[in-house]
Design a protein around this motif. Structure first.
Motif, mmCIF file in Angstrom:
data_model
loop_
_atom_site.group_PDB
_atom_site.id
_atom_site.type_symbol
_atom_site.label_atom_id
_atom_site.label_comp_id
_atom_site.label_asym_id
_atom_site.label_seq_id
_atom_site.Cartn_x
_atom_site.Cartn_y
_atom_site.Cartn_z
ATOM 1 N N UNK A 23 0.831 -1.206 0.000
ATOM 2 C CA UNK A 23 0.000 0.000 0.000
ATOM 3 C C UNK A 23 0.871 1.264 0.000
ATOM 4 N N UNK A 24 1.918 1.251 0.805
ATOM 5 C CA UNK A 24 2.819 2.405 0.847
ATOM 6 C C UNK A 24 3.515 2.616 -0.499
ATOM 7 N N UNK A 25 3.977 1.512 -1.112
ATOM 8 C CA UNK A 25 4.663 1.625 -2.400
ATOM 9 C C UNK A 25 3.691 2.101 -3.478
ATOM 10 N N UNK A 26 2.442 1.606 -3.444
ATOM 11 C CA UNK A 26 1.479 2.016 -4.467
ATOM 12 C C UNK A 26 1.129 3.498 -4.333
ATOM 13 N N UNK A 27 0.929 3.970 -3.104
ATOM 14 C CA UNK A 27 0.659 5.402 -2.924
ATOM 15 C C UNK A 27 1.877 6.239 -3.317
ATOM 16 N N UNK A 28 3.072 5.711 -3.070
ATOM 17 C CA UNK A 28 4.281 6.407 -3.519
ATOM 18 C C UNK A 28 4.322 6.474 -5.033
ATOM 19 N N UNK A 29 3.892 5.384 -5.690
ATOM 20 C CA UNK A 29 3.824 5.380 -7.150
ATOM 21 C C UNK A 29 2.832 6.423 -7.649
ATOM 22 N N UNK A 190 7.111 14.349 -5.180
ATOM 23 C CA UNK A 190 8.269 13.455 -5.201
ATOM 24 C C UNK A 190 8.809 13.237 -3.779
ATOM 25 N N UNK A 191 8.835 14.292 -2.987
ATOM 26 C CA UNK A 191 9.293 14.162 -1.601
ATOM 27 C C UNK A 191 8.359 13.245 -0.813
ATOM 28 N N UNK A 192 7.045 13.407 -1.050
ATOM 29 C CA UNK A 192 6.072 12.543 -0.375
ATOM 30 C C UNK A 192 6.254 11.091 -0.799
ATOM 31 N N UNK A 193 6.494 10.873 -2.111
ATOM 32 C CA UNK A 193 6.726 9.519 -2.591
ATOM 33 C C UNK A 193 7.944 8.881 -1.953
ATOM 34 N N UNK A 194 9.027 9.646 -1.846
ATOM 35 C CA UNK A 194 10.226 9.126 -1.186
ATOM 36 C C UNK A 194 9.984 8.797 0.272
#
Length: 432
Positions: A23-29, A190-194
């Protein structure tokens, strides 16, 4: 370890979204793809605004596209050698910092209206972005069980479509407020994704044994060739790779030819190309939702064969029937609606091709080579994206838009027949 009471053995979106790390990776995507689309569409507006020149727009888009045509194989080697989580984090944070340079340099006298520095920033931004995608694609199978990968790839397609729409719709609106506002928003995304990826627990990939050649260009080439050999040795990987590349090629050919198609075949203005593109987008979104929730009930090989044949037939119908309708009294005014319905079908079929093919690639690659395999796909993907821009207009001018689209349809039909004939040999028995 997270508790998934009542969900083990389940499927669908509820199941995969219950996995915190995915879930975290998908929201980062979602965050990083939205940022990327903001930048892409905003660059078009900014480059044109510098001198009201289409040439400047073309050069800027070239700087954006060029790294994707040669860097992915080496980015794949990097993804397989190094910690993928760290790669994704720094790729996002680095892109955020690079994007922020666009509004910052506008404050420097002499740079605000300078194209050259904008090209350098664009090139650096795109080059760094090539390292994110193979690392992410290789990490997803380590976060989910095999049975959940079809749903995960449905969500990947869903995020691709949604962020494309979001970027295309909001970048012009935000640019009207301030031409540099989209870049600040992109940097924040981008910062939020990281940050989201930093919170996820992503298994480390196994290091290679031959670390002594880490800085050797020849070793990089050898590792790319190793991935090519791995790909060639598997019939299912080769089939999936070919189907993915063909699907992307057809998609971008249709987007490129859409204005000419609606004018010469349907008989409406090029500005009304949304008549077919909007339904196609809705169809792709719907396909992602349906396959993500219910796709495991069907064999993926059957989905691919049906998808190839159905897409081929749809393209042939789109190329021929509306043109004939224009010459039949009482039907000429219905061509717009006919094309919209079949555009919707085309979007549904696109999801039916893309999602199972991506799933096959993830299932039939090992963790040691997966980043490189996906980097080769991204290279083919980018090539299939660039090819229509270079060739579609020339082909349409030489043979006619309808013939080009019909020819693509026949090509897909032939691919579908070949897949149907050799499906059991290529795909074998699948898990259900």
């Amino acid at each position: 370890m997270e508790t998934l009471t009542g969900l083990e053995g389940g499927q669908g979106f509820r199941y995969v979204l219950a996995r915190t790390d995915f879930r975290l990776v998908w929201f980062a995507q979602l965050a990083s793809q939205s940022a990327d689309k903001f930048v892409m569409f905003s660059l078009i507006i900014l480059a044109y605004g510098l001198a009201a020149s289409n040439f400047q727009v073309a050069v800027t888009l070239l700087a954006y596209t060029l790294p994707a045509l040669f860097l992915p194989p080496f980015a794949g080697v990097f993804a397989d050698r190094h910690n993928r989580k760290a790669t994704m984090i720094w790729a996002n944070l680095g892109r955020g910092a690079i994007v922020a340079l666009i509004p910052i340099t506008s404050l420097v006298p002499g740079l605000r209206n300078d194209l050259f520095h904008l090209l350098l920033i664009t090139f650096a931004f795109s080059a760094l972005g090539q390292f994110f995608s193979p690392a992410e694609a290789a990490a997803i199978p380590t976060l989910l069980p095999r049975r959940a990968l079809l749903t995960a790839n449905s969500m990947v397609l869903l995020s691709m479509v949604l962020t494309l729409l979001l970027g295309g719709a909001l970048a012009p609106v935000l640019s009207r407020i301030d031409v540099y506002l989209p870049y600040w928003i992109a940097a924040a995304l981008f910062a939020a994704g990281g940050g989201l990826i930093a919170l996820a627990s992503i298994p480390r990939n196994k290091p290679r044994l031959d670390q002594t050649s880490r800085g050797n260009f020849r070793q990089l080439v050898l590792e790319v060739r190793e991935a090519l050999d791995f790909l060639r040795a598997s019939t299912v990987l080769m089939a999936s790779f070919a189907q993915l590349s063909l699907t992307v090629l057809v998609l971008f050919m249709m987007f490129t030819l859409a204005p000419a198609y609606v004018k010469t075949v349907i008989g409406i203005q090029p500005q009304d190309s949304y008549t077919i593109l909007l339904p196609a987008t809705i169809g792709a979104t719907t396909s992602a939702v349906l396959l993500g929730q219910f796709g495991r009930r069907y064999r993926r090989s059957q989905l691919l064969v049906v998808g190839l044949l159905a897409t081929g037939v749809t393209l042939v119908v789109l190329a021929s029937v509306p043109f004939g309708m224009r010459h039949v009294p009482g039907l000429a005014g219905l061509t717009r609606y006919f094309a919209a319905v079949f555009g919707l079908l085309l979007g549904l079929e696109f999801g039916g091709l893309l999602i199972p093919s991506l799933t096959y690639l993830q299932e039939h690659t090992t963790d040691e080579v997966r980043g490189r395999i996906f980097s080769l796909f991204f290279l083919a993907y980018n090539g299939a994206t660039a090819l229509p821009i270079l060739a579609a207009a020339a082909l349409a001018d030489a043979f006619g838009t309808a013939r080009v689209i019909g020819g693509l349809g026949l090509l897909l039909c032939l691919a579908g027949l070949a897949a149907a004939r050799g499906g059991s040999h290529v795909y074998g028995e699948e898990e259900t």
